[in-house]
Design a protein around this motif. Structure first.
Motif, PDB file in Angstrom:
ATOM      1  N   SER A  86       0.818  -1.212   0.000  1.00  0.00           N
ATOM      2  CA  SER A  86       0.000   0.000   0.000  1.00  0.00           C
ATOM      3  C   SER A  86       0.854   1.265   0.000  1.00  0.00           C
ATOM      4  CB  SER A  86      -1.017  -0.004   1.146  1.00  0.00           C
ATOM      5  OG  SER A  86      -0.339  -0.168   2.353  1.00  0.00           O
TER       6      SER A  86
ATOM      7  N   ALA B 235       1.352   1.823  -3.532  1.00  0.00           N
ATOM      8  CA  ALA B 235       0.179   1.854  -4.422  1.00  0.00           C
ATOM      9  C   ALA B 235      -0.139   3.303  -4.740  1.00  0.00           C
ATOM     10  CB  ALA B 235      -1.007   1.200  -3.729  1.00  0.00           C
ATOM     11  N   ASN B 236      -0.584   3.555  -5.943  1.00  0.00           N
ATOM     12  CA  ASN B 236      -1.074   4.884  -6.364  1.00  0.00           C
ATOM     13  C   ASN B 236      -0.001   5.964  -6.397  1.00  0.00           C
ATOM     14  OD1 ASN B 236      -3.530   3.678  -6.387  1.00  0.00           O
ATOM     15  ND2 ASN B 236      -4.314   4.656  -4.558  1.00  0.00           N
TER      16      ASN B 236
ATOM     17  N   VAL C 268      -4.488  -4.764  -2.285  1.00  0.00           N
ATOM     18  CA  VAL C 268      -4.194  -3.351  -2.022  1.00  0.00           C
ATOM     19  C   VAL C 268      -3.440  -2.680  -3.166  1.00  0.00           C
ATOM     20  CG1 VAL C 268      -4.283  -3.342   0.482  1.00  0.00           C
ATOM     21  CG2 VAL C 268      -2.144  -3.935  -0.663  1.00  0.00           C
TER      22      VAL C 268
HETATM   23  C1  LIG Z   1      -5.448   3.783  -4.492  1.00  0.00           C
HETATM   24  O1  LIG Z   1      -6.420   4.534  -5.190  1.00  0.00           O
HETATM   25  C2  LIG Z   1      -7.673   3.907  -5.282  1.00  0.00           C
HETATM   26  C3  LIG Z   1      -8.585   4.743  -6.202  1.00  0.00           C
HETATM   27  O2  LIG Z   1      -8.479   6.093  -5.921  1.00  0.00           O
HETATM   28  C4  LIG Z   1      -8.259   3.770  -3.875  1.00  0.00           C
HETATM   29  O3  LIG Z   1      -9.526   3.139  -3.924  1.00  0.00           O
HETATM   30  C5  LIG Z   1      -7.295   2.919  -3.056  1.00  0.00           C
HETATM   31  O4  LIG Z   1      -7.741   2.829  -1.718  1.00  0.00           O
HETATM   32  C6  LIG Z   1      -5.888   3.493  -3.074  1.00  0.00           C
HETATM   33  N1  LIG Z   1      -5.002   2.506  -2.447  1.00  0.00           N
HETATM   34  C7  LIG Z   1      -4.166   2.794  -1.478  1.00  0.00           C
HETATM   35  C8  LIG Z   1      -3.440   1.659  -0.899  1.00  0.00           C
HETATM   36  O5  LIG Z   1      -3.986   3.922  -1.067  1.00  0.00           O
END
Ligand SMILES: *[C@@H]1O[C@H](CO)[C@@H](O)[C@H](O)[C@H]1NC(C)=O
Ligand SMILES: *[C@@H]1O[C@H](CO)[C@@H](O)[C@H](O)[C@H]1NC(C)=O
Ligand SMILES: *[C@@H]1O[C@H](CO)[C@@H](O)[C@H](O)[C@H]1NC(C)=O
Length: 554
Positions: A191, A194-195, A233
């Motif tokens: 996590s 992620a993103n 995640v």
């Molecule tokens: C990444 O982004 C998605 C969509 O915006 C969100 O649903 C998700 O919780 C995020 N993941 C993390 C690990 O922050």
């Protein structure tokens, strides 16, 4: 830059061919790892990584007391790697007091590494007072800024040198491998990245499972849980799954598939080292044949089952004097080129802050030297660079499949020297061949030329091909199946070889077909490798008339 290293023309050239950008995230397409493709079928992305250890006692990426972070990233790019397998200890993600609070400076001090602290102060002052986890993120982000892909590898739980059977980190249920904590740590790490970091393209779930507790039942159970946790995640990353017995054994997957809920993200990984067996105690052709077969049985079969296989660790003593390792490397290179496999070299590190209580410990397997400032052995790096560009795969169908003739012990390929002469040269522009059903080797572009063996000790030549009787017939001999042999017109059996002075392709008496361990056949090893890559264009030596362009071979 001056105190940095001299980039040879060859390395610059590599930079040009490997520094293409990919559209992330990555996924899999049968046995290939491919990029996003943006609506189209993805193009192959070949992982050619180097391992950067960050899991030893201090839990800090090694080398940062010796060189600035961005310079190390630049070095990795200029050596032709496109990715880094960055290792991390589980407790970096699960032990808050450790990762979130302890700084790099405190961690180095804890081990009495005052020189490393001063080195850090000089080279990476902005990282020295960061918490360990933030320092780790800085490393991943510098790699991303240099367009290097990153694979996060959970290498061990408790920071330290890895691995032995009874170090408490070997298998689920060992003192330092609590499955729940492991899943928690994987989730946390997945996590964090992620993103934010699209260059973090994959996560290796656990390095080298091993030891007395290892068993297949728990492997399926926990590896599935770990894979699902990471994917849930961070659905973008490739989930990389390792085998038993120090990542040597995935043979159990032949009978029972590994089932996960997601598609096109699963990659398997193995390790392969020369020191795992003796490469000196027997005929080398025999050993190479046997070890290759073993790899195919333990894991290589997965390619045919439609999964990518990532050799996430292999490596040799870069001093070049370890005969066992050198023998292993030639055999490895042949298989790696043949399967056109994804890989990660062990290791980037020229030295460690501390390893097993030894401070500033030198790493003879490091591609960088003790100072992390120059390449330890450019001969070996150049050899390995032959397997950096992909030979085939989605998006690389530039030409019909053809064979190039790879010489694994030099990392070179058969190229044209003149109209009728061949020599070893760079695999960037190899000559390509077709093999007829009568075992004649002809050029694939200038089909009117075929390979002809003359006398023992003399050059092989290309010959105008009016009928097959003018050409030699070739077959693969010895247990390595890498010696290309033919019969001269005097009835003498010869093998393709390289003249060590001129690099010309010649024929000599076939070496070491059986017998002595001391005998070294490596100069006669050639691998016919399938390639669909178009070479950097040059005009054919022979302009073919439309009349002759018709296929001469069936
Ligand atoms: C990444 O982004 C998605 C969509 O915006 C969100 O649903 C998700 O919780 C995020 N993941 C993390 C690990 O922050
Ligand atoms: C590099 O490796 C080669 C080939 O194994 C060896 O001959 C050479 O001595 C090594 N060079 C250095 C500088 O270690
Ligand atoms: C490391 O670099 C320093 C300064 O450039 C040099 O004096 C020293 O000899 C190098 N040491 C090794 C082991 O390469």
């Amino acid at each position: 830059m001056e105190r940095f290293f001299i980039i040879s023309v060859f390395l610059l050239h590599l930079l040009v061919i490997t520094n293409i950008s990919f559209a992330f995230p990555l996924s899999t397409d049968t046995r290939w790892i491919v990029d996003d493709g943006d609506g189209n079928r993805g193009r192959r992305v070949k992982l050619t990584c180097v391992n950067w250890p960050s899991h030893l006692e201090t839990a800090v990426a090694e080398g940062l007391s010796k060189q600035p972070l961005d310079l190390i990233s630049e070095e990795i790019v200029s050596m032709g790697f496109n990715c880094v397998r960055l290792t991390w200890p589980l407790y970096l993600a699960t032990d808050e007091s450790f990762s979130g609070v302890m700084t790099v400076r405190q961690s180095l001090r804890k081990f009495g590494l005052s020189e490393a602290v001063s080195g850090f102060q000089a080279n990476n002052p902005s990282i020295l007072d960061l918490p360990l986890i933030k320092a780790f993120q800085e490393v991943a982000s510098s790699l991303g800024n240099h367009r290097l892909m990153v694979i996060l590898d959970n290498h061990i739980s408790k920071p330290g040198w890895c691995c032995s059977d009874n170090d408490g980190n070997g298998f689920f249920g060992d003192k330092d491998l609590n499955p729940n904590l492991w899943i928690k740590g994987l989730t946390k790490m997945a996590s964090i990245f992620a993103n934010v970091s699209s260059n973090v393209v994959g996560m290796s779930l656990r390095n080298e499972l091993r030891g007395p507790k290892q068993n297949i039942k728990d492997w399926y159970k926990y590896m599935r849980l770990g894979a699902e946790a990471v994917h849930s995640v961070n659905p973008d990353v490739l989930v990389i799954v390792s085998g038993l017995n120090y990542d040597a054994d995935l043979s159990f997957l032949r009978d029972r598939p590994f089932e996960v809920s997601f598609k096109r993200k699963l990659v398997f990984e193995i390790h392969w080292y020369g020191f795992w067996s003796s490469w000196e105690g027997d005929n080398l052709n025999k050993i190479c044949g046997r070890e290759t077969e073993k790899i195919m049985k333990m894991s290589g079969f997965l390619l045919e089952k439609g999964f990518p296989l990532f050799v996430s660790e292999f490596g040799i003593d870069q001093r070049g004097s370890n005969v066992n390792d050198n023998r292993f490397l030639s055999c490895f290179m042949a298989l790696a080129a043949d399967l056109d496999i994804d890989w990660a070299l062990w290791t980037l590190a020229g030295s460690y802050y501390v390893r097993d209580k030894r401070i500033d410990s030198d790493e003879s397997y490091g591609v960088l030297d003790w100072n992390w400032s120059s390449v330890r052995n450019s001969t070996i790096l150049q050899m390995i660079s032959a397997i950096q560009p992909p030979f085939q795969g989605p998006g690389l169908m530039e030409t019909q499949p053809k064979k190039i003739i790879f010489h694994p012990s030099s990392g070179l390929c058969i190229v044209r020297k003149s109209l009728f002469q061949l020599k070893l040269g760079s695999c960037d522009r190899p000559e390509s061949f077709r093999v007829s059903s009568h075992r004649v080797l002809s050029l694939s572009e200038e089909r009117i030329l075929c390979l002809k063996a003359y006398e023992k000790g003399k050059s092989v030549k290309l010959r105008l091909f009016f009928s097959e009787t003018r050409c030699s017939k070739w077959k693969l001999l010895s247990e390595s199946k890498m010696q290309l042999s033919s019969i001269t017109k005097n009835g003498v059996s010869v093998c393709l070889d390289v003249d060590s002075d001129t690099n010309n392709i010649v024929t000599n008496k076939c070496k070491c077909l059986e017998g002595k361990a001391i005998c070294d056949p490596k100069s006669q090893w050639f691998k016919l490798v399938t390639s669909t890559r178009s070479r950097i264009k040059h005009k054919p030596f022979l302009q073919i008339s439309p009349f002759l362009q018709q296929p001469l071979l069936v």
